[in-house]
Design an enzyme around this catalytic site. Sequence first.
Site, PDB file in Angstrom:
ATOM      1  N   THR A 139       0.898  -1.247   0.018  1.00 22.46           N
ATOM      2  CA  THR A 139      -0.116   0.048   0.258  1.00 22.46           C
ATOM      3  C   THR A 139       0.637   1.361  -0.040  1.00 22.46           C
ATOM      4  N   SER A 145      -6.658   0.616  -2.434  1.00 20.40           N
ATOM      5  CA  SER A 145      -7.191  -0.522  -2.999  1.00 20.40           C
ATOM      6  C   SER A 145      -6.954  -0.603  -4.358  1.00 20.40           C
ATOM      7  N   ILE A 170       1.898   0.093   7.125  1.00 25.63           N
ATOM      8  CA  ILE A 170       2.826  -1.048   7.014  1.00 25.63           C
ATOM      9  C   ILE A 170       2.706  -1.843   8.336  1.00 25.63           C
ATOM     10  N   GLY A 348     -22.875  -0.537  30.071  1.00 20.65           N
ATOM     11  CA  GLY A 348     -21.783   0.481  30.511  1.00 20.65           C
ATOM     12  C   GLY A 348     -20.493  -0.580  30.512  1.00 20.65           C
ATOM     13  N   GLU A 371      -5.968  -5.887   3.939  1.00 17.40           N
ATOM     14  CA  GLU A 371      -6.356  -7.050   3.034  1.00 17.40           C
ATOM     15  C   GLU A 371      -7.301  -6.947   2.144  1.00 17.40           C
ATOM     16  N   ASP A 375     -15.616  -3.532   0.678  1.00 15.71           N
ATOM     17  CA  ASP A 375     -16.359  -3.155  -0.692  1.00 15.71           C
ATOM     18  C   ASP A 375     -15.358  -3.823  -1.897  1.00 15.71           C
ATOM     19  N   PHE A 391     -14.612  -2.340 -11.082  1.00 14.19           N
ATOM     20  CA  PHE A 391     -13.657  -1.404 -10.319  1.00 14.19           C
ATOM     21  C   PHE A 391     -13.233  -0.398 -11.008  1.00 14.19           C
TER      22      PHE A 391
HETATM   23  P1  TGC Z   1      -6.248  -7.505 -12.120  1.00 14.70           P
HETATM   24  O1  TGC Z   1      -6.079  -7.152 -13.478  1.00 14.70           O
HETATM   25  O2  TGC Z   1      -7.341  -8.115 -11.672  1.00 14.70           O
HETATM   26  O3  TGC Z   1      -4.829  -8.554 -11.864  1.00 14.70           O
HETATM   27  C1  TGC Z   1      -3.538  -8.163 -12.256  1.00 14.70           C
HETATM   28  C2  TGC Z   1      -2.831  -9.399 -12.274  1.00 14.70           C
HETATM   29  O4  TGC Z   1      -3.024 -10.112 -11.243  1.00 14.70           O
HETATM   30  C3  TGC Z   1      -3.493 -11.408 -11.611  1.00 14.70           C
HETATM   31  N1  TGC Z   1      -4.116 -12.078 -10.245  1.00 14.70           N
HETATM   32  C4  TGC Z   1      -3.717 -12.651  -9.599  1.00 14.70           C
HETATM   33  N2  TGC Z   1      -2.490 -13.596  -9.697  1.00 14.70           N
HETATM   34  C5  TGC Z   1      -2.456 -14.511  -8.460  1.00 14.70           C
HETATM   35  N3  TGC Z   1      -3.382 -14.493  -7.469  1.00 14.70           N
HETATM   36  C6  TGC Z   1      -4.457 -13.822  -7.463  1.00 14.70           C
HETATM   37  N4  TGC Z   1      -5.238 -13.684  -6.289  1.00 14.70           N
HETATM   38  C7  TGC Z   1      -4.738 -12.961  -8.302  1.00 14.70           C
HETATM   39  N5  TGC Z   1      -5.665 -12.047  -8.622  1.00 14.70           N
HETATM   40  C8  TGC Z   1      -5.316 -11.451  -9.881  1.00 14.70           C
HETATM   41  C9  TGC Z   1      -4.357 -11.332 -12.760  1.00 14.70           C
HETATM   42  O5  TGC Z   1      -4.466 -12.588 -13.560  1.00 14.70           O
HETATM   43  C10 TGC Z   1      -3.556 -10.293 -13.431  1.00 14.70           C
HETATM   44  O6  TGC Z   1      -2.596 -10.963 -14.041  1.00 14.70           O
HETATM   45  P2  TGC Z   1      -1.619 -10.541 -15.649  1.00 14.70           P
HETATM   46  O7  TGC Z   1      -0.895 -11.539 -15.931  1.00 14.70           O
HETATM   47  O8  TGC Z   1      -2.890 -10.547 -16.426  1.00 14.70           O
HETATM   48  O9  TGC Z   1      -1.299  -9.063 -15.331  1.00 14.70           O
HETATM   49  O10 TGC Z   1      -5.831  -6.364 -11.090  1.00 14.70           O
HETATM   50  P3  TGC Z   1      -6.419  -4.844 -10.845  1.00 14.70           P
HETATM   51  O11 TGC Z   1      -5.576  -3.769 -10.965  1.00 14.70           O
HETATM   52  O12 TGC Z   1      -7.786  -4.949 -11.653  1.00 14.70           O
HETATM   53  O13 TGC Z   1      -6.927  -5.043  -9.278  1.00 14.70           O
HETATM   54  C11 TGC Z   1      -7.886  -6.089  -8.802  1.00 14.70           C
HETATM   55  C12 TGC Z   1      -8.111  -5.993  -7.241  1.00 14.70           C
HETATM   56  C13 TGC Z   1      -8.764  -4.606  -6.969  1.00 14.70           C
HETATM   57  C14 TGC Z   1      -8.788  -7.048  -6.722  1.00 14.70           C
HETATM   58  C15 TGC Z   1      -6.764  -5.883  -6.551  1.00 14.70           C
HETATM   59  O14 TGC Z   1      -6.007  -4.746  -6.848  1.00 14.70           O
HETATM   60  C16 TGC Z   1      -7.082  -6.079  -4.735  1.00 14.70           C
HETATM   61  O15 TGC Z   1      -7.322  -7.043  -4.599  1.00 14.70           O
HETATM   62  N6  TGC Z   1      -7.002  -4.974  -4.322  1.00 14.70           N
HETATM   63  C17 TGC Z   1      -6.847  -4.601  -2.756  1.00 14.70           C
HETATM   64  C18 TGC Z   1      -5.781  -4.100  -2.421  1.00 14.70           C
HETATM   65  C19 TGC Z   1      -5.270  -4.955  -1.278  1.00 14.70           C
HETATM   66  O16 TGC Z   1      -6.021  -5.990  -0.674  1.00 14.70           O
HETATM   67  N7  TGC Z   1      -4.352  -4.689  -0.395  1.00 14.70           N
HETATM   68  C20 TGC Z   1      -3.820  -5.214   0.779  1.00 14.70           C
HETATM   69  C21 TGC Z   1      -2.446  -4.758   1.167  1.00 14.70           C
HETATM   70  S1  TGC Z   1      -1.665  -5.761   2.220  1.00 14.70           S
HETATM   71  C22 TGC Z   1      -2.424  -5.571   3.756  1.00 14.70           C
HETATM   72  O17 TGC Z   1      -3.352  -4.989   3.696  1.00 14.70           O
HETATM   73  C23 TGC Z   1      -1.737  -6.202   4.729  1.00 14.70           C
HETATM   74  S2  TGC Z   1      -2.564  -6.123   6.300  1.00 14.70           S
HETATM   75  C24 TGC Z   1      -1.759  -7.497   7.078  1.00 14.70           C
HETATM   76  C25 TGC Z   1      -2.017  -7.534   8.356  1.00 14.70           C
HETATM   77  O18 TGC Z   1      -1.782  -6.663   9.364  1.00 14.70           O
HETATM   78  O19 TGC Z   1      -2.762  -8.791   8.749  1.00 14.70           O
HETATM   79  P1  FAD Z   2      -8.864   3.429  -0.373  1.00 11.24           P
HETATM   80  O1  FAD Z   2      -8.544   2.632  -1.295  1.00 11.24           O
HETATM   81  O2  FAD Z   2      -8.548   5.013  -0.479  1.00 11.24           O
HETATM   82  O3  FAD Z   2     -10.622   3.044  -0.082  1.00 11.24           O
HETATM   83  C1  FAD Z   2     -11.462   4.174   0.697  1.00 11.24           C
HETATM   84  C2  FAD Z   2     -12.898   3.994   0.554  1.00 11.24           C
HETATM   85  O4  FAD Z   2     -13.130   3.667  -1.064  1.00 11.24           O
HETATM   86  C3  FAD Z   2     -13.079   2.388   0.818  1.00 11.24           C
HETATM   87  O5  FAD Z   2     -14.348   2.379   1.478  1.00 11.24           O
HETATM   88  C4  FAD Z   2     -13.138   1.387  -0.447  1.00 11.24           C
HETATM   89  O6  FAD Z   2     -13.932   0.475  -0.233  1.00 11.24           O
HETATM   90  C5  FAD Z   2     -13.758   2.343  -1.338  1.00 11.24           C
HETATM   91  N1  FAD Z   2     -13.133   2.006  -2.720  1.00 11.24           N
HETATM   92  C6  FAD Z   2     -12.061   1.922  -3.346  1.00 11.24           C
HETATM   93  N2  FAD Z   2     -12.174   1.587  -4.511  1.00 11.24           N
HETATM   94  C7  FAD Z   2     -13.576   1.495  -4.904  1.00 11.24           C
HETATM   95  C8  FAD Z   2     -14.036   0.853  -6.126  1.00 11.24           C
HETATM   96  N3  FAD Z   2     -13.632   0.726  -7.232  1.00 11.24           N
HETATM   97  N4  FAD Z   2     -15.376   0.957  -6.025  1.00 11.24           N
HETATM   98  C9  FAD Z   2     -16.123   1.317  -4.886  1.00 11.24           C
HETATM   99  N5  FAD Z   2     -15.513   1.500  -3.561  1.00 11.24           N
HETATM  100  C10 FAD Z   2     -14.189   1.588  -3.881  1.00 11.24           C
HETATM  101  N6  FAD Z   2      -0.965  -2.713   3.562  1.00 11.24           N
HETATM  102  C11 FAD Z   2       0.226  -3.017   3.245  1.00 11.24           C
HETATM  103  O7  FAD Z   2       0.730  -3.078   2.011  1.00 11.24           O
HETATM  104  N7  FAD Z   2       0.967  -3.913   4.257  1.00 11.24           N
HETATM  105  C12 FAD Z   2       0.376  -3.767   5.452  1.00 11.24           C
HETATM  106  O8  FAD Z   2       0.912  -4.361   6.416  1.00 11.24           O
HETATM  107  C13 FAD Z   2      -0.696  -3.234   5.771  1.00 11.24           C
HETATM  108  N8  FAD Z   2      -1.327  -3.195   7.099  1.00 11.24           N
HETATM  109  C14 FAD Z   2      -2.269  -2.427   7.312  1.00 11.24           C
HETATM  110  C15 FAD Z   2      -2.436  -2.279   8.912  1.00 11.24           C
HETATM  111  C16 FAD Z   2      -3.488  -1.490   9.245  1.00 11.24           C
HETATM  112  C17 FAD Z   2      -4.059  -1.105  10.867  1.00 11.24           C
HETATM  113  C18 FAD Z   2      -4.384  -0.685   8.046  1.00 11.24           C
HETATM  114  C19 FAD Z   2      -5.473   0.201   8.576  1.00 11.24           C
HETATM  115  C20 FAD Z   2      -4.120  -0.969   6.928  1.00 11.24           C
HETATM  116  C21 FAD Z   2      -3.146  -1.752   6.509  1.00 11.24           C
HETATM  117  N9  FAD Z   2      -2.678  -1.920   5.071  1.00 11.24           N
HETATM  118  C22 FAD Z   2      -1.534  -2.471   4.824  1.00 11.24           C
HETATM  119  C23 FAD Z   2      -3.368  -1.064   4.055  1.00 11.24           C
HETATM  120  C24 FAD Z   2      -4.732  -1.547   3.800  1.00 11.24           C
HETATM  121  O9  FAD Z   2      -4.543  -2.887   2.815  1.00 11.24           O
HETATM  122  C25 FAD Z   2      -5.151  -0.421   3.023  1.00 11.24           C
HETATM  123  O10 FAD Z   2      -5.790   0.639   3.867  1.00 11.24           O
HETATM  124  C26 FAD Z   2      -6.520  -1.115   2.233  1.00 11.24           C
HETATM  125  O11 FAD Z   2      -6.082  -1.761   1.030  1.00 11.24           O
HETATM  126  C27 FAD Z   2      -7.332   0.209   1.726  1.00 11.24           C
HETATM  127  O12 FAD Z   2      -6.527   1.218   1.345  1.00 11.24           O
HETATM  128  P2  FAD Z   2      -6.863   2.674   1.608  1.00 11.24           P
HETATM  129  O13 FAD Z   2      -6.640   2.771   3.029  1.00 11.24           O
HETATM  130  O14 FAD Z   2      -6.041   3.507   0.914  1.00 11.24           O
HETATM  131  O15 FAD Z   2      -8.534   3.017   0.991  1.00 11.24           O
END
Ligand code: TGC
Ligand code: FAD
Length: 392
Positions: A139, A145, A170, A348, A371, A375, A391
């Site tokens: 991120t 997202s 992070i 409370g 993660e 949404d 998206f």
């Molecule tokens: P999209 O066009 O769908 O995909 C791009 C490429 O990736 C491939 N792909 C996958 N490959 C392996 N496993 C999967 N699950 C895959 N999903 C997709 C896909 O085939 C494609 O490949 P290629 O070869 O054609 O390029 O990508 P998009 O840009 O449209 O995005 C889709 C979307 C929105 C679903 C994705 O960006 C997404 O999941 N966004 C959410 C971001 C997110 O979850 N961030 C998390 C950050 S880490 C975190 O939050 C840690 S918290 C940890 C903790 O404290 O517990």
């Molecule tokens: P945004 O993407 O700006 O989203 C804001 C709002 O818009 C949300 O409600 C979302 O659902 C909505 N939205 C976005 N796109 C769309 C769409 N296309 N259609 C409709 N609605 C939409 N990330 C890491 O990489 N590593 C980590 O270790 C990690 N740890 C975290 C720990 C904590 C405590 C927190 C809070 C977050 C952490 N994250 C980490 C980041 C986390 O994955 C992001 O916060 C998350 O993916 C959402 O991104 P954002 O906060 O920028 O929200």
Amino acid sequence: MKPDLFEAPDYYLLDDLLSEEHKLVRDAARSWVKRDVSPIIEEYAQKAEFPTQIISGLAEIGAFGPYIPPEYGGAGLDQISYGLIMQEIERGDSGVRSTASVQSSLVMYPIYAYGTEEQRKKYLPSLASGKMMGCFGLTEPDHGSNPSGMTTNFTDKGDHFLLNGAKLWISNAPFADIAVVWAKNEEGRIHGLIVERGMEGFSTPETHNKWSLRASATGELIFDNVKVPKENLLPGKSGLGAPLGCLDSARYGIAWGAIGAAMDCYDTALRYAGQRIQFDKPIGATQLQQKKLAEMITEITKAQLLAFRLGQLKNEGRATTAQISMAKRNNVDMAISIAREARQILGGMGITGEYPIMRHMMNLESVITYEGTHDIHLLITGWDITGISAFK
Ligand code: TGC
Ligand code: FAD
């Protein structure tokens, strides 16, 4: 905090479906949480500090790399055992489960799946034992997202890469020894790089004033002309699919973990409702409170069944990203709803640190966002069933 009297609800006798190994692993994690996490977690959440003294205990219960093969220091367990460990840890606190999720699925998994044999041998045993801690940088300030828009980048300087950019939110960043960082090369292709603490130009400032996941350390990763040795590139997979593959594994663990938080809220509220007397009878004798409790156990049971079946599919290598999204979204939403209802049952007392409910409730606000937000997971399901991405 009150003594930990937790009794796990198992309304549909799911224990009958678990193997002896599953139960051993689950019970070891459960006992450890009761002994080493419950007595201290409220204090650490209140002072917004990660309790580093529990790292060795997390390693001992197999929480670091549960499904990584033993030859690399992992526990070599199946996916249901992995899920059960996450459930038990999050029963204690979502922030502690975050540390385990990041270490296992977002740091050890990419090194295991996309790394070289040298990288596996160099990092995995130390990560499994907790001697080395890791974090995962996907991120960015302007790309949450939508990580494919990331601007963190590296250029090839012949004998090393030069890394620039920043990551936000992070988990584990403030104390991590290494970071698995996702960045674009000169062609705009996403790659994973292992960045080590101490590399010049690499800093990890802590994010303060969180009302959620207070017992987990969160920070930024800042890269200012960081020289990264070429052997630190993960060569096995590139493109957004590489980090998304790690997220599949971490989101699966969260689907189980959220059940733990929900079980703790339900169990606390059930006990309180039996003991709290108002109008000369326990509040648990009133229809309104029984409705809340009955709906909670129904939702927990449905979530347990969803996670168990997903675990079977994962063990068979058949679980899809969309199935994992459905379980993460459903189970976290279930847990946050139960936390809110359970808090009301305690009146409370529910807002105090004497009971774990308010802490779970606030933690789950992060869990429903990271993660992939609530949404985003709905849109993944919509995309899967219609074939049309909403998206962009
Ligand atoms: P999209 O066009 O769908 O995909 C791009 C490429 O990736 C491939 N792909 C996958 N490959 C392996 N496993 C999967 N699950 C895959 N999903 C997709 C896909 O085939 C494609 O490949 P290629 O070869 O054609 O390029 O990508 P998009 O840009 O449209 O995005 C889709 C979307 C929105 C679903 C994705 O960006 C997404 O999941 N966004 C959410 C971001 C997110 O979850 N961030 C998390 C950050 S880490 C975190 O939050 C840690 S918290 C940890 C903790 O404290 O517990
Ligand atoms: P945004 O993407 O700006 O989203 C804001 C709002 O818009 C949300 O409600 C979302 O659902 C909505 N939205 C976005 N796109 C769309 C769409 N296309 N259609 C409709 N609605 C939409 N990330 C890491 O990489 N590593 C980590 O270790 C990690 N740890 C975290 C720990 C904590 C405590 C927190 C809070 C977050 C952490 N994250 C980490 C980041 C986390 O994955 C992001 O916060 C998350 O993916 C959402 O991104 P954002 O906060 O920028 O929200």
